[in-house]
Design a protein around this motif. Structure first.
Motif, short mmCIF file in Angstrom:
data_model
loop_
_atom_site.label_atom_id
_atom_site.label_comp_id
_atom_site.label_asym_id
_atom_site.label_seq_id
_atom_site.Cartn_x
_atom_site.Cartn_y
_atom_site.Cartn_z
N ARG A 116 -8.01 -7.58 -12.93
CA ARG A 116 -8.72 -6.48 -12.28
C ARG A 116 -10.04 -6.96 -11.66
O ARG A 116 -10.42 -6.52 -10.58
CB ARG A 116 -8.98 -5.36 -13.29
CG ARG A 116 -7.73 -4.63 -13.73
CD ARG A 116 -8.04 -3.56 -14.77
NE ARG A 116 -6.83 -2.90 -15.22
CZ ARG A 116 -6.26 -1.88 -14.60
NH1 ARG A 116 -6.79 -1.41 -13.49
NH2 ARG A 116 -5.17 -1.33 -15.08
N ILE A 117 -10.73 -7.86 -12.36
CA ILE A 117 -11.96 -8.41 -11.82
C ILE A 117 -11.69 -9.14 -10.50
O ILE A 117 -12.39 -8.95 -9.50
CB ILE A 117 -12.63 -9.36 -12.83
CG1 ILE A 117 -13.16 -8.57 -14.03
CG2 ILE A 117 -13.76 -10.14 -12.17
CD1 ILE A 117 -13.67 -9.44 -15.16
N HIS A 118 -10.66 -9.97 -10.50
CA HIS A 118 -10.33 -10.71 -9.28
C HIS A 118 -9.89 -9.76 -8.17
O HIS A 118 -10.20 -9.99 -6.99
CB HIS A 118 -9.23 -11.73 -9.58
CG HIS A 118 -9.70 -12.92 -10.35
ND1 HIS A 118 -10.68 -13.78 -9.87
CD2 HIS A 118 -9.34 -13.41 -11.57
CE1 HIS A 118 -10.90 -14.74 -10.76
NE2 HIS A 118 -10.11 -14.54 -11.79
N ALA A 119 -9.18 -8.71 -8.53
CA ALA A 119 -8.69 -7.77 -7.52
C ALA A 119 -9.84 -7.05 -6.83
O ALA A 119 -9.88 -6.98 -5.60
CB ALA A 119 -7.74 -6.75 -8.16
N THR A 161 5.36 3.81 4.53
CA THR A 161 4.40 4.73 3.94
C THR A 161 3.08 3.98 3.72
O THR A 161 3.02 2.75 3.84
CB THR A 161 4.90 5.25 2.58
OG1 THR A 161 4.95 4.16 1.64
CG2 THR A 161 6.29 5.86 2.71
N ARG A 162 2.05 4.71 3.39
CA ARG A 162 0.73 4.10 3.20
C ARG A 162 0.77 3.04 2.09
O ARG A 162 0.26 1.93 2.26
CB ARG A 162 -0.30 5.18 2.85
CG ARG A 162 -1.71 4.63 2.63
CD ARG A 162 -2.69 5.75 2.34
NE ARG A 162 -4.03 5.22 2.17
CZ ARG A 162 -4.87 4.97 3.15
NH1 ARG A 162 -4.50 5.20 4.39
NH2 ARG A 162 -6.08 4.51 2.91
N LYS A 163 1.37 3.37 0.97
CA LYS A 163 1.42 2.43 -0.14
C LYS A 163 2.34 1.25 0.16
O LYS A 163 2.07 0.12 -0.28
CB LYS A 163 1.86 3.13 -1.43
CG LYS A 163 0.85 4.12 -1.96
CD LYS A 163 -0.50 3.47 -2.22
CE LYS A 163 -1.50 4.45 -2.82
NZ LYS A 163 -2.85 3.85 -2.95
N GLU A 164 3.42 1.47 0.89
CA GLU A 164 4.29 0.36 1.28
C GLU A 164 3.53 -0.63 2.14
O GLU A 164 3.64 -1.85 1.96
CB GLU A 164 5.52 0.88 2.03
CG GLU A 164 6.53 1.58 1.13
CD GLU A 164 7.62 2.30 1.92
OE1 GLU A 164 8.58 2.76 1.30
OE2 GLU A 164 7.49 2.40 3.16
N PHE A 165 2.73 -0.12 3.07
CA PHE A 165 1.94 -1.02 3.92
C PHE A 165 0.90 -1.76 3.09
O PHE A 165 0.72 -2.97 3.25
CB PHE A 165 1.24 -0.25 5.05
CG PHE A 165 0.40 -1.15 5.92
CD1 PHE A 165 0.96 -1.78 7.02
CD2 PHE A 165 -0.94 -1.39 5.63
CE1 PHE A 165 0.20 -2.65 7.81
CE2 PHE A 165 -1.71 -2.25 6.41
CZ PHE A 165 -1.13 -2.87 7.51
N LEU A 170 -1.09 -6.81 1.09
CA LEU A 170 -1.65 -7.58 -0.03
C LEU A 170 -0.89 -8.89 -0.20
O LEU A 170 -1.48 -9.97 -0.28
CB LEU A 170 -1.58 -6.75 -1.31
CG LEU A 170 -1.97 -7.48 -2.60
CD1 LEU A 170 -3.44 -7.89 -2.58
CD2 LEU A 170 -1.68 -6.61 -3.82
N LEU A 171 0.44 -8.80 -0.27
CA LEU A 171 1.25 -10.00 -0.47
C LEU A 171 1.21 -10.92 0.74
O LEU A 171 1.19 -12.15 0.59
CB LEU A 171 2.70 -9.60 -0.76
CG LEU A 171 2.95 -8.74 -2.00
CD1 LEU A 171 4.42 -8.36 -2.09
CD2 LEU A 171 2.52 -9.47 -3.26
N ALA A 172 1.15 -10.33 1.94
CA ALA A 172 1.22 -11.12 3.18
C ALA A 172 -0.03 -11.95 3.42
O ALA A 172 0.02 -12.97 4.12
CB ALA A 172 1.48 -10.21 4.37
N SER A 186 -3.39 -2.43 -9.79
CA SER A 186 -4.83 -2.18 -9.69
C SER A 186 -5.29 -2.09 -8.25
O SER A 186 -6.06 -1.20 -7.89
CB SER A 186 -5.59 -3.29 -10.43
OG SER A 186 -6.98 -3.15 -10.24
N GLU A 187 -4.82 -3.01 -7.41
CA GLU A 187 -5.32 -3.08 -6.05
C GLU A 187 -4.70 -2.05 -5.12
O GLU A 187 -5.37 -1.50 -4.25
CB GLU A 187 -5.10 -4.48 -5.48
CG GLU A 187 -5.71 -4.68 -4.11
CD GLU A 187 -6.21 -6.09 -3.92
OE1 GLU A 187 -6.59 -6.41 -2.79
OE2 GLU A 187 -6.23 -6.85 -4.89
N VAL A 188 -3.41 -1.77 -5.30
CA VAL A 188 -2.72 -0.86 -4.39
C VAL A 188 -2.81 0.59 -4.86
O VAL A 188 -3.04 1.50 -4.05
CB VAL A 188 -1.25 -1.28 -4.21
CG1 VAL A 188 -0.49 -0.27 -3.33
CG2 VAL A 188 -1.16 -2.68 -3.59
#
Length: 232
Positions: A116-119, A161-165, A170-172, A186-188
């Motif tokens: 979570r800190i890194h995120a 959708t917003r969360k899909e993007f 994030l991964l890309a 945590s991030e999404v």
């Protein structure tokens, strides 16, 4: 990275500081809300870098932790992670509304806390070195346009959708890097891991289907997911 640890229990602070130090953090310990507020004030010594993250325990001796969070947010844009024994949803929402970036409930796993800190620290860094935040990510036939939040495959726009993007972006931005499940959640989703695991799996399956590239997002058993950049 400098980290401000706001914790009134010296024993807890010492143990946590030791763990954080082993992971490369330079920890400053504040024992009260007032010490925390003083620590984030601008200093004349320009050689001292700002804090990357503030870890704020809500059980402070001099001020209510929520009030300290609100005051910190007025003084600095540094990400704040609240640490508390209060696990009810209303408390979490209250903290987030005051400006906290994340919320960790005691007892917590150290690995989850580090993720979570890194995120939150990565979200706070402009112009991440993995990819410019104002550009487009080219992943073979897939194009992810960050400014317009548009994704296309071979020039054909794919409706996400917003969360899909958010998940794909994030991964890309770090192809080949494995993201822990807790880190993604945590991030999404800006929430804890509990109860959200199935939601993540559904979104990954949906992305694979919509992009018509099942192998683009690889499941790393027992850890999380990574984006496999297509061969040029």
């Amino acid at each position: 990275m400098r980290l401000l640890l706001v914790e009134d229990d010296d024993h807890v602070a010492a143990a946590l500081s030791a763990v954080l130090a082993r992971h490369g953090f330079s920890v400053t310990h504040a024992r009260s809300g007032e010490e925390a507020l003083q620590a984030v004030l601008p200093v004349t010594d320009g050689d001292r870098p700002p804090f990357g993250v503030i870890l704020l325990d809500l059980g402070l001796p001099d001020q209510d932790g929520y009030q300290v969070c609100g005051k910190l947010r007025k003084l600095t844009a540094t990400p704040v992670i609240m640490v508390t024994a209060r696990s009810d949803v209303r408390s979490r929402i209250h903290g987030l509304n005051l400006g906290a970036d994340d919320y960790v409930v005691k007892p917590y796993d150290t690995g989850e806390l580090l993720a979570r800190i890194h995120a939150v620290s990565r979200r706070n860094v402009p112009g991440d070195d993995a990819a410019p935040s104002t550009g487009a990510l080219m992943l073979g036939a897939v194009t992810v346009e960050l400014p317009t939040r548009r994704v296309s495959v071979d020039g054909e726009v794919v409706q996400l959708t917003r969360k899909e993007f958010d998940l794909l972006a994030l991964l890309a931005q770090r192809p080949g890097v494995v993201f822990r499940r807790e880190q993604i959640i945590s991030e999404v989703w800006h929430t804890s891991w509990e109860g959200t695991g199935r939601t993540l799996e559904v979104h990954v399956a949906s992305l694979r289907s919509k992009l018509r590239m099942p192998a683009l997002i690889e499941t790393v058993r027992g850890v999380g997911y990574r984006l496999v950049a297509p061969a040029a």
